[in-house]
Design a protein around this motif. Structure first.
Motif, PDB file in Angstrom:
ATOM      1  N   SER A   1     -24.202   4.226  13.649  1.00 48.38           N
ATOM      2  CA  SER A   1     -24.208   4.399  15.095  1.00 48.38           C
ATOM      3  C   SER A   1     -24.558   5.826  15.499  1.00 48.38           C
ATOM      4  O   SER A   1     -25.419   6.052  16.351  1.00 48.38           O
ATOM      5  N   VAL A   2     -23.905   6.817  14.878  1.00 44.46           N
ATOM      6  CA  VAL A   2     -24.182   8.207  15.261  1.00 44.46           C
ATOM      7  C   VAL A   2     -25.561   8.643  14.779  1.00 44.46           C
ATOM      8  O   VAL A   2     -26.210   9.492  15.411  1.00 44.46           O
TER       9      VAL A   2
ATOM     10  N   ALA B   1     -27.771   7.462  17.439  1.00 40.50           N
ATOM     11  CA  ALA B   1     -27.522   8.222  18.670  1.00 40.50           C
ATOM     12  C   ALA B   1     -28.091   9.635  18.588  1.00 40.50           C
ATOM     13  O   ALA B   1     -28.323  10.269  19.614  1.00 40.50           O
TER      14      ALA B   1
ATOM     15  N   ARG C   1     -32.825   7.512  21.345  1.00 42.61           N
ATOM     16  CA  ARG C   1     -31.526   7.386  22.023  1.00 42.61           C
ATOM     17  C   ARG C   1     -31.684   7.454  23.535  1.00 42.61           C
ATOM     18  O   ARG C   1     -32.668   7.990  24.051  1.00 42.61           O
TER      19      ARG C   1
ATOM     20  N   LEU D   1     -25.881   9.277  27.129  1.00 47.29           N
ATOM     21  CA  LEU D   1     -25.132  10.199  26.284  1.00 47.29           C
ATOM     22  C   LEU D   1     -24.512  11.306  27.137  1.00 47.29           C
ATOM     23  O   LEU D   1     -23.348  11.684  26.928  1.00 47.29           O
TER      24      LEU D   1
ATOM     25  N   HIS E   1     -16.784   4.374  21.182  1.00 51.11           N
ATOM     26  CA  HIS E   1     -17.489   3.925  19.984  1.00 51.11           C
ATOM     27  C   HIS E   1     -18.575   2.901  20.304  1.00 51.11           C
ATOM     28  O   HIS E   1     -19.689   2.972  19.759  1.00 51.11           O
TER      29      HIS E   1
ATOM     30  N   LEU F   1     -21.505   4.809  22.024  1.00 48.57           N
ATOM     31  CA  LEU F   1     -22.423   5.476  21.101  1.00 48.57           C
ATOM     32  C   LEU F   1     -23.407   4.468  20.499  1.00 48.57           C
ATOM     33  O   LEU F   1     -24.596   4.757  20.338  1.00 48.57           O
TER      34      LEU F   1
ATOM     35  N   HIS G   1     -13.075  12.717  20.289  1.00 47.00           N
ATOM     36  CA  HIS G   1     -14.262  12.158  20.929  1.00 47.00           C
ATOM     37  C   HIS G   1     -15.100  13.241  21.601  1.00 47.00           C
ATOM     38  O   HIS G   1     -16.338  13.191  21.558  1.00 47.00           O
TER      39      HIS G   1
ATOM     40  N   VAL H   1     -19.061  13.816  20.372  1.00 48.42           N
ATOM     41  CA  VAL H   1     -20.194  13.666  21.294  1.00 48.42           C
ATOM     42  C   VAL H   1     -20.968  14.966  21.426  1.00 48.42           C
ATOM     43  O   VAL H   1     -22.202  14.969  21.590  1.00 48.42           O
TER      44      VAL H   1
ATOM     45  N   VAL I   1     -23.301  15.064  18.486  1.00 48.35           N
ATOM     46  CA  VAL I   1     -24.408  14.128  18.683  1.00 48.35           C
ATOM     47  C   VAL I   1     -25.420  14.700  19.685  1.00 48.35           C
ATOM     48  O   VAL I   1     -26.632  14.564  19.509  1.00 48.35           O
TER      49      VAL I   1
END
Length: 245
Positions: A114-115, A118, A123, A128, A156, A159, A200, A204, A207
């Protein structure tokens, strides 16, 4: 603060069907009201272990007829918060620690994917940014009710949606359905909710910087630590439910 209100301005598509604000208008059915009330009690481990959730008793407790209670229990069974025993009675679902550990192992792999997505060029940058602003706005010491578990899921699943892989969102959502009850027990502790918010925010930010290597490492550590926390809190919650019998 309920899950719906906590998610003001940003609810992932995959959570839209299970997050609601506190009912205030006439369009919100009595069954919905009963379901949200019972769901909050189940997520807070308020019912004794193995207690029969009879329609008559719950109806009296909530001041409603048995019909909305019956339908609410059916919906809560679909949410995997209650089970039906051999006699046809509803009871609180008891988390199975071994099964939860297996699900977390799978989840860790999916969250790394997932990340990675992202952080990639495909993305959704606007979403985001919304996600980052949402988590920066949550106070570490905010009083959040047991349905904070849905807020946590929003991070989660959000993302995953930002990465653009719909199949990944579906699988993560399915796993969340199966670990939601166990995870909710850990969020009954304000300190653990604060840990969740801080984690979190940091993830983020990584990311946003497109640092895939660090993002994968950080999300795996986060999931591992969360699994350990959930296992401990499930034990505490089951002990509480046993003492309440």
């Amino acid at each position: 603060m309920t899950a719906g209100r906590s998610l003001t301005g940003w609810v992932p598509d995959s959570l839209a069907s299970v997050t609601e604000s506190t009912p205030e208008g006439s369009d919100f059915s009595l069954t919905d009201r009963v379901r949200i009330e019972l769901r909050g009690q189940l997520l807070a481990a308020s019912f004794p272990l193995w207690e029969r959730l009879t329609e008559a008793r719950l109806a009296t407790q909530l001041g409603v007829s048995r019909t909305p209670v019956r339908e609410a229990l059916r919906q809560l069974e679909r949410e995997e918060l209650v089970v039906v025993d051999d006699s046809g009675s509803y009871r609180p679902r008891v988390p199975e620690v071994g099964h939860i550990q297996n699900l977390y192992s799978v989840r860790a792999q999916l969250e790394e994917m997932s990340v990675t997505l992202a952080c990639g060029p495909e993305r959704d940058g606007d979403r985001l940014t919304q996600l980052a602003k949402f988590w920066e706005a949550i106070g570490i010491d905010d009083e959040l009710d047991p349905e904070y578990v849905f807020v946590e899921e929003s991070f989660h699943l959000g993302l995953a949606e930002i990465g653009g892989n719909g199949a990944l969102v579906e699988v993560l959502s399915s796993i969340n359905d199966r670990i939601r009850l166990a995870r909710s027990f850990s969020f009954n502790n304000p300190a653990k909710r604060g840990f969740s918010v801080r984690e979190h925010r940091q993830i983020v930010r990584i990311v946003q910087q497109r640092d895939e290597t660090q993002a994968r490492s950080r999300i795996r550590r986060h999931i591992t630590e969360s699994a350990e926390m959930v296992e401990s809190c499930v034990g505490e919650a089951l002990a509480l439910m046993q003492r309440a019998q």
